[in-house]
Design a protein around this motif. Sequence first.
Motif, PDB file in Angstrom:
ATOM      1  N   TRP A  70       0.288   4.406  -2.192  1.00 21.25           N
ATOM      2  CA  TRP A  70      -0.747   5.375  -1.833  1.00 21.25           C
ATOM      3  C   TRP A  70      -0.192   6.489  -0.947  1.00 21.25           C
ATOM      4  O   TRP A  70      -0.776   7.575  -0.871  1.00 21.25           O
ATOM      5  CB  TRP A  70      -1.898   4.678  -1.124  1.00 21.25           C
ATOM      6  N   VAL A 101       0.818  -1.225   0.000  1.00 22.87           N
ATOM      7  CA  VAL A 101       0.000   0.000   0.000  1.00 22.87           C
ATOM      8  C   VAL A 101       0.846   1.266   0.000  1.00 22.87           C
ATOM      9  O   VAL A 101       0.294   2.372  -0.005  1.00 22.87           O
ATOM     10  CB  VAL A 101      -0.936   0.027   1.231  1.00 22.87           C
ATOM     11  N   TRP A 114       6.631   4.841  -5.002  1.00 26.09           N
ATOM     12  CA  TRP A 114       5.835   4.648  -6.205  1.00 26.09           C
ATOM     13  C   TRP A 114       6.350   3.503  -7.075  1.00 26.09           C
ATOM     14  O   TRP A 114       5.564   2.718  -7.621  1.00 26.09           O
ATOM     15  CB  TRP A 114       5.829   5.944  -7.014  1.00 26.09           C
ATOM     16  N   LEU A 136       0.406  10.044  -2.127  1.00 27.99           N
ATOM     17  CA  LEU A 136      -0.665  11.044  -2.069  1.00 27.99           C
ATOM     18  C   LEU A 136      -0.557  11.915  -0.821  1.00 27.99           C
ATOM     19  O   LEU A 136      -1.193  12.969  -0.740  1.00 27.99           O
ATOM     20  CB  LEU A 136      -2.031  10.351  -2.096  1.00 27.99           C
TER      21      LEU A 136
END
Length: 320
Positions: A31, A28, A91, A34
Amino acid sequence: MTEAPQPNSTFSRPTFFILTGIPGLVGVQAWLTLVFGPMYLLSLLGNGALLAVVQTDSTLHQPMFLLLATLAATDLSLATSIAPGLLAVLWLGPRPVPYAACLVQMFFVHALTAVESGVLLAMACDRAVAVGRPLHYPILVTKARVGYAALALVLKAVAIVVPFPLLVARFEHFQAQTIHHVYCAHMAVVELVVGDTGANNLYGLVLSLAVSGIDILGITGSYGLIAHAVLQLPTQESRAKAFGTCSSHICVILAFYVPGLFSYLTHRFGRHTVPKPVHILLSNIYLLLPPALNPLIYGARTKQIRDRLLEIFTFKKSQF
């Protein structure tokens, strides 16, 4: 990718390390871009805008705003020293980093953190003189002295942080090439070393206590003097105005030291109770949150900067 060594195996100094990201959050962690991406963008835009405003507006070439510009330059450099690599790891997944580049990043992260702490102390002293001895302020605090103070802070940071990469560079053998982190933190690299790392651990502990401890004591003393001077003012209005001039700086201090101390305490004393992903997240927040928040805090609460920014945006808008 290099295979993980066996538990009892060692190998010579690697040509590169592999940054894996945040252990336990591999699925995860993309994410998290962000969260950290906007932080870095705010750091670039906010601190860049502050530096541009102070540089272009001659009325802001005063000690208080020059110290603010020094803080903005430090924040911009600190965020840039880790954010691009951090976002790439989150990423794109595990990324190799050359051995020398890892030591260079280690130096800049710790040196810029020390500079930022010193700048916050200098700003607290500046406010203490401005509030406590306003008539003598133009004589005691000058642009030249601010420049000398900034140079002294940089030289001090270089002198005390250079031993970090040197203490790591003396080791010839490592247990692994994989660093379970998103940047080359000193202790994350030391965990891979084969040999006696007592000097590294002791120096890191002493340096953290000395630099942060002395700066925090100095800031506390400065605001003690400020509080004493403010309470001597004759009217409630004058006291509120004096406290208002220091409120933005207090917010910046809290944004820098509270996450930093929490991260430090969890690493030193809660390693077996605080999960490693939590510690790594805290260390990233500690390095990226203040650079993102400081321009917003000063832009919102410093009237001269706020007015200047509004003039710039209003002028650009009127051109269209």
